[in-house]
Every structure is written in structure tokens, then in C-alpha cells.
Design an enzyme around this catalytic site. Sequence first.
Site, PDB file in Angstrom:
ATOM      1  CD  GLU A  36      -1.909   2.268   1.691  1.00 49.69           C
ATOM      2  OE1 GLU A  36      -1.926   3.258   0.936  1.00 49.69           O
ATOM      3  OE2 GLU A  36      -1.697   2.350   2.908  1.00 49.69           O
ATOM      4  CB  CYS A  64      -1.452   7.111   1.336  1.00 50.77           C
ATOM      5  SG  CYS A  64      -2.617   6.016   2.158  1.00 50.77           S
TER       6      CYS A  64
END
Length: 491
Positions: free
Chosen positions: A260, A294
Site C-alpha cells: 500500500e 496517502c
Amino acid sequence: MLDKLRSAVAGTPSHLGMYIGGQWREEASVPTVEVENPAHGDVVATVPAGSPQHAEAALDAAGEAQPAWAAIPAPERGRLVSLLADAVRDHRDLLAHVVVAEQGKPLNQAYGEIGATETFLRYAAESARRIEGDIMPSDAANEEVWIRRVPYGVVVGLTAWNYPSALTGRKLGPALVAGNSFVLKAHEFTPLSGLAIAALAEKVGIPAGVFNVVTGTGRSVGQALVESPHSDLITMTGSTRAGREIYASGAARIKPIRLELGGKAPFIVMEDADIDRAVESAVTARYTNCGQICTCNERMYLHRSIAQEFIEKFVARSRALTIGDPLDNPDIGPKISGPEVDKIADIVRRSVKAGAEVLLEGGRLTEGVYSKGHWYAPTVLLARDNAIPAMREEIFGPVVPIVIVDDFEQALRLANDSDFGLSAYVYTGSLKRLMRVAAELEFGEIYFNRTNGELIQGFHTGWGQSGLGGEDGKYGLDGYFQKKTMYVNWS
């Protein structure tokens, strides 16, 4: 260990050990890593700078413990993970202050992170009775095809510094419920949260070796964990650069790796949007945790007809945000480190040189109460297209560039013009546009008329340079199992 953590957040630096095989190893003879408070730059704790030998010791302990852990009925594994969730809830004050001390998140946001940590563990625990396989008819008589979900074995979790507690819970819970053992290598900036959760795991009776924490740098400990023949699955949250290195390191052993990584989320606002709602969402999605998420709003595309109104309101809201000591619950706390501030300043400098107009010049803060620590104020840029660095590179801080578009087609084209594919935002009242977003916007996670914040039952996944695999929900849990197919013939 919890007493040492209390001392650290109270301002008395402590030396904390690694947790390997159920033992706390302070390793006084090895070099140390200093854990710095980003708000004032003081060292709050030191941890061992672990070596490849420490990594291998943790993997050995995890490997020895895993078969017995996997043999425990899944509901019992879930019960122990649920007890860990209870312990996180009961120690939320300490854990939140640990996050503030090592990461710099405002206290109210740190409490939110601890709540998320509990939720990740709780959801995983509740999933223990929903681990299912399949039985299918065979082409042959007196035969069936069984597909079983079985643990990988030893899972290595590599976590980023922006959510040190929540990312630990996000990976640890499903890994343990699936029957794996776990070795955590938290980022060297923020190792304390993982150690705190390990102390709670020990307290609630998770067996020795099932959960291990090794401290140190990614170049040393992290690489050793990835390359070792004794790690069976790697799950990592971090930068795209680090993800590439980990992917390459695991290639020699064809090791399953879940990544990720970074994001460059577009924030599209069309002429039929609720402007005030979109502005508030854009502020939240850009500036929460000092923009260190993010899924943050990293670039905005505004329809020409509403651009001036939106920009005026957004700049006014950005200018009004408070910046300060995380314990005072400001809107924005410090950046994690000096080099991170340097990176943001460099992106802004190069973007202005490339033609960006500065709509709000926040910039680096260094005077008065900001003379210590790492501070950067909200900055808003206006660009002509996607060419400037601020539109291409992940900023990961309180800076946002804007491009004005003429129509939805241009917005979609510019949004998709990126190597990243983690998250995106779209504000419009059109159902037709919603369906086009579903079909054409090339991102793994899309927020339609809402701000960021994924849900535990969803699936947090990136496309392109934003990663492989994903976390959360039933699809995230499935990633911690491998499949075994059996052809069972009784003729």
C-alpha cells in the site's frame, strides 16, 4: 514496558527494547535509534538499531510459534485478538499520547487513530467465525473438490510513520486471526506505538512468538526480513520508492508481497456541486494529519464556472487553520521531520519556477514558537496543467495545487494522467457522471460527494504505482490466506 512509555510521553526519555519470542530485549550493547518528538525536536526515547541477526531471531521465534497458533480454533484466536482490542480501548489515553510524542499528530486526531486501531482489531476478531472455503462437484464420480483457506505462516509487517498505531492494528489483526504469526518492523521514526501494542498483546495472553517487534532501519532490518527464506508473506505500507525496493528484494524467492504505497489523489469539483460542502471536504482531505495521509487531496480540478468562488472560500479556510502544539489540539501539527519539510519546500520552489501562481503562501515556519520542530503552513498554488512538480509528485504535506478545467471530460483526463492510482474525490450532483466515474476513473478508492476516511468493511486498495493487494473488509482478510485445493476421491 508500559511504564517506560508513560515516562517517554511525560518527557523523560527511556530506552525501550525489541520484543522477540515473548522476551523484551533492550540490547544495550548495540547502537540505538533516537525517537524524536516532531513538535520540538527533543528525543523522547531510544530503541535498539536492530541487525539482520535480530530480524532472523524474530522470524525464528515466529516460525516456532506459528504451527501451534494455527492449530488453535479460529474463534479462540479471534477471542484473543478481541482481548487485545479491549486493551487498546482501555489504554487509549496512553496510546494516543504515544502517537503525539513520536508522530506529532494533534491529540484529538491521535485519539481517532487509537479508535481506528481498536476497530481494525475488533473487525478481524469478529471475522474468525467467517473463514470459509468451498466444496465443488467434481467431473468424476465419488469425488469432490475442496478449496481451503490456510495461513501463509510467518507474516512480516512493515508500517509507515504517518499512522503508527492504526497501521499495526490493520495488519496484525487479520494476520493473527488467519492463523499466521507476525513480525512487525515499524518505521524508525515511530517505533513506540508498535512496542506499546506488543506490551498489550503480552498482557492479554497472546502466546510468545506469535507477535514480535524488531526495531531499526529499513535498510538493515527491513531488508533482512523481506529477503529471509523464513518470511512467508510481506505486507508493507509506505512510499512508492520503498515499495519498489521491497518488491525487488522479494523477487528472488517469488515471495508474495502486498504493498500500500503513495497516492496523488485528484479532487474534482464540477459546476453542479454543493460548493460549501466540497470546500469543507477539500480542507479536511488536505490538511488532516498535516496532509500526511496517502489518500489526501493532493491536486484539485475545478470547473471554470465555480472556480473563483471555490478558491476564495478554500483559501480563506486554509488561512484560518490553527498550527501549533499537538497537545493543544490545533488543526495542523508539525511535519514528521526536517527532511520532509525540505522536500515540500523544494516541490513548491520548483513548481513556482515552472509557472505556478501562489494563491496562499504559507511555507516553512521557523520563528517564535516554531523555532523548534518541523513546521509548514498551508500553501495553495494555481497551475495551468499537470506539468508542474506539485501536480505530479506526492507532496504528503499541507500544500495543494489547483487546475481550472472547462468540462468533466477534461477533469477525468487530467485526473487519470498520473502514475498513482490510490484514491480520488468527485463532487457533482449528476448520476450520469457518477456512472462515468465508476467506469472511467482509474483509482482503487473513490470518494463521491464525501471526504476521505475509508470504512473497515470496505477495501483499501491502490492501482498502478500505488500498490498491490489491499487492506480491510473481507477482501483484505482474504489476503492473509493462501488457498489449498484438494481433490477428494472416495471410490
